[in-house]
Structures are given as structure tokens and as C-alpha cells.
Design an enzyme around this catalytic site. Structure first.
Site, PDB file in Angstrom:
ATOM      1  N   ASN A  84     -22.405  34.191  12.473  1.00  0.00           N
ATOM      2  CA  ASN A  84     -23.113  35.227  13.238  1.00  0.00           C
ATOM      3  C   ASN A  84     -24.211  34.619  14.104  1.00  0.00           C
ATOM      4  O   ASN A  84     -25.371  34.575  13.685  1.00  0.00           O
ATOM      5  CB  ASN A  84     -23.790  36.237  12.292  1.00  0.00           C
ATOM      6  CG  ASN A  84     -22.808  36.998  11.441  1.00  0.00           C
ATOM      7  OD1 ASN A  84     -21.704  37.297  11.897  1.00  0.00           O
ATOM      8  ND2 ASN A  84     -23.188  37.309  10.214  1.00  0.00           N
ATOM      9  N   HIS A  85     -23.866  34.158  15.307  1.00  0.00           N
ATOM     10  CA  HIS A  85     -24.919  33.684  16.217  1.00  0.00           C
ATOM     11  C   HIS A  85     -25.953  34.808  16.330  1.00  0.00           C
ATOM     12  O   HIS A  85     -25.580  35.968  16.501  1.00  0.00           O
ATOM     13  CB  HIS A  85     -24.353  33.415  17.618  1.00  0.00           C
ATOM     14  CG  HIS A  85     -23.453  32.229  17.674  1.00  0.00           C
ATOM     15  ND1 HIS A  85     -23.191  31.539  18.838  1.00  0.00           N
ATOM     16  CD2 HIS A  85     -22.744  31.602  16.715  1.00  0.00           C
ATOM     17  CE1 HIS A  85     -22.368  30.551  18.599  1.00  0.00           C
ATOM     18  NE2 HIS A  85     -22.067  30.561  17.308  1.00  0.00           N
ATOM     19  N   THR A  86     -27.218  34.452  16.255  1.00  0.00           N
ATOM     20  CA  THR A  86     -28.235  35.517  16.226  1.00  0.00           C
ATOM     21  C   THR A  86     -28.226  36.348  17.510  1.00  0.00           C
ATOM     22  O   THR A  86     -28.057  35.823  18.612  1.00  0.00           O
ATOM     23  CB  THR A  86     -29.647  34.946  15.982  1.00  0.00           C
ATOM     24  OG1 THR A  86     -30.545  36.058  15.899  1.00  0.00           O
ATOM     25  CG2 THR A  86     -30.102  34.012  17.099  1.00  0.00           C
ATOM     26  N   ASN A  92     -26.851  33.490  23.644  1.00  0.00           N
ATOM     27  CA  ASN A  92     -25.887  33.367  22.542  1.00  0.00           C
ATOM     28  C   ASN A  92     -25.794  31.928  22.035  1.00  0.00           C
ATOM     29  O   ASN A  92     -25.191  31.668  20.996  1.00  0.00           O
ATOM     30  CB  ASN A  92     -24.491  33.790  23.009  1.00  0.00           C
ATOM     31  CG  ASN A  92     -24.418  35.272  23.246  1.00  0.00           C
ATOM     32  OD1 ASN A  92     -24.937  36.051  22.448  1.00  0.00           O
ATOM     33  ND2 ASN A  92     -23.787  35.672  24.333  1.00  0.00           N
TER      34      ASN A  92
END
Ligand SMILES: CC(C)(COP(=O)(O)OP(=O)(O)OC[C@H]1O[C@@H](n2cnc3c(N)ncnc32)[C@H](O)[C@@H]1OP(=O)(O)O)[C@@H](O)C(=O)NCCC(=O)NCCS
Length: 211
Positions: A84-86, A92
Site C-alpha cells: 500500500n504505497h501511502t 505515489n
């Protein structure tokens, strides 16, 4: 009546595609209950941690917990939090894990949003190539259809399918579900389970009510 041996890897002689999953788990942050089965006809099922539990880096301390007597079909995947890239960042791009390149003070943990553990109950059937997203909880007795992408919690004894997965129907009426949840047959002794398999298999609701 035979009493099973949940300590072995292969429950069936000459079937090397089906394993008792618990017995191949090496990571402390993955827990699997007795008799839960994983079947894989494409890869070696013993490689479950590598092939099926994705983006599970120790840094997020997230856990995959699977109960007893679950059936996990070939290619089902569990998307853990390091996938889950923040979304808090304006970009991204995962700058925090490339601190060597950009800024040594960046903290790698800030690269991801942590949505929590994936928790699967008991007697859950997860269909072929289903994907379970991080933070999702699936209740006892639920079914996840083929190729579903499960983004939200699934109540007990509910069948879900599609992308994103939605409830298709309940397995039983509320009264029966409540009986089953009270009964927790998966916590019976192996002897008691073995003795009662004919009633379980026959879908014998009267047996359930009279227990
Ligand atoms: C989800 C499942 C259990 C539903 O079984 P069922 O209730 O007998 O299914 P039905 O064929 O009666 O379908 C009921 C509805 O669900 C839909 N549906 C069925 N499977 C679906 C799936 N995987 N994804 C999305 N929708 C699905 C049907 O289109 C139907 O929709 P409708 O009511 O709008 O017409 C089954 O289709 C399934 O996916 N099983 C998993 C098989 C598998 O992956 N096995 C691996 C080996 S163990």
C-alpha cells in the site's frame, strides 16, 4: 473411525498439491490453524509464504491469521501492507524506501499506509485466485468466490464474489448461523468431529439444534 494427524504436510497419500498449510509456515507473523488446507497445482504449495502472501515485509509488523479447517484454493493471494504505497503523500513514489538515493533521514515505514492484519476465521473457503486486501477480516464459515477481490470485512457464513467483492447470499438463515457460531464445531476434539461428520456433511440442521 480414524483419527487424523494434523502434524503432517500432505494429508493424502500421493497428492503433493494439497498440504496442511500450518506445517509449512516459517514466519512468526503468519498463523494458521489445524487442518486448514492449501491446494496448488501450478506451484509447489509449500512455497505459500513466497507465492501467496504478497508484500509482507517485517517492517509493518502486520499479520496474516487463518483459522482452522479453512480451504484455500490455488492462487489465492493475501495483499499485505507493504503493497500500500501511502496515499498521504502528494506523490505515489516511495521516496522513503530510497533514502540512500534522496535523503538519509527519510523513514522507510512512511512509504506505506498500514491498514492492519488480515484475519480469516474458521471453516472459510477461499476460491481460486481470490485476492484478500490488507486489513480485511473474514468471518467463520464465509465463502470467497473465484477471483473475488475482497476489500471489506465479510460477515460469518456470507458468500461474496466480484470486484470489489459483494455479498451474494448467506449460507444459512440467521438462526442456523447463530447456532453454528455458538457451536464452534471446529473446536471440538478430533474424536468428536470424526463422530459427527455424517451429520455435518448431511447438512443436518436438527443435529445442530439438538446438540
Ligand atoms: C461463489 C460460489 C460459491 C457461489 O456458488 P453458488 O451459490 O452455487 O453460485 P450460483 O451459480 O448459484 O450463483 C449465485 C450468484 O452469484 C454469482 N457468482 C457466482 N460465482 C461468482 C464469482 N466467483 N464472482 C462473482 N459472482 C459470482 C452468480 O453470477 C449469481 O449471480 P445472480 O444471483 O446475480 O444471478 C461459486 O460460484 C464459486 O465461486 N466457488 C468457488 C470455486 C473455486 O474457486 N474453487 C476452487 C477449488 S476449491
Amino acid at each position: 473411525m480414524t483419527i487424523p494427524n494434523s502434524k503432517k504436510i500432505y494429508p493424502r497419500s500421493n497428492d503433493f498439491e494439497t498440504i496442511y498449510l500450518k506445517n509449512v509456515i516459517t514466519k512468526t507473523n503468519i498463523k494458521v490453524g489445524d487442518f486448514t488446507i492449501y491446494n496448488d497445482f501450478c506451484n509447489d504449495p509449500r512455497d505459500f509464504e513466497k507465492n501467496n502472501v504478497l508484500y509482507h515485509y517485517p517492517i509493518n509488523h502486520d499479520r496474516l491469521i487463518i483459522g482452522k479447517f479453512c480451504s484455500v484454493a490455488c492462487g489465492a493471494k493475501f495483499m499485505m501492507n507493504s503493497g500500500n504505497h501511502t496515499l498521504k503523500s502528494l506523490s505515489n513514489y516511495t521516496f522513503p524506501i530510497f533514502g540512500e538515493e534522496w535523503d538519509e533521514t527519510l523513514k522507510p515505514k512512511d512509504a506505506w499506509d498500514n491498514k492492519g492484519d488480515i484475519i480469516i476465521g474458521n471453516d472459510v473457503w477461499i476460491g481460486y485466485q481470490a485476492v484478500i486486501m490488507s486489513g480485511v477480516k473474514i468471518g467463520d464459515g464465509a465463502i470467497v468466490g473465484t477471483r473475488a477481490v475482497v476489500t471489506k470485512d465479510v460477515p460469518p457464513y456470507t458468500i461474496v464474489g466480484g470486484i470489489p467483492a459483494k455479498a451474494i447470499k448467506k449460507r444459512f438463515n440467521d438462526e442456523v448461523i447463530s447456532c453454528l457460531l455458538k457451536l464452534e464445531w471446529w473446536n471440538f476434539t478430533n474424536e468428536k468431529i470424526a463422530k459427527n461428520i455424517p451429520f455435518i456433511q448431511a447438512g443436518d440442521i436438527d443435529w445442530l439444534k439438538n446438540l
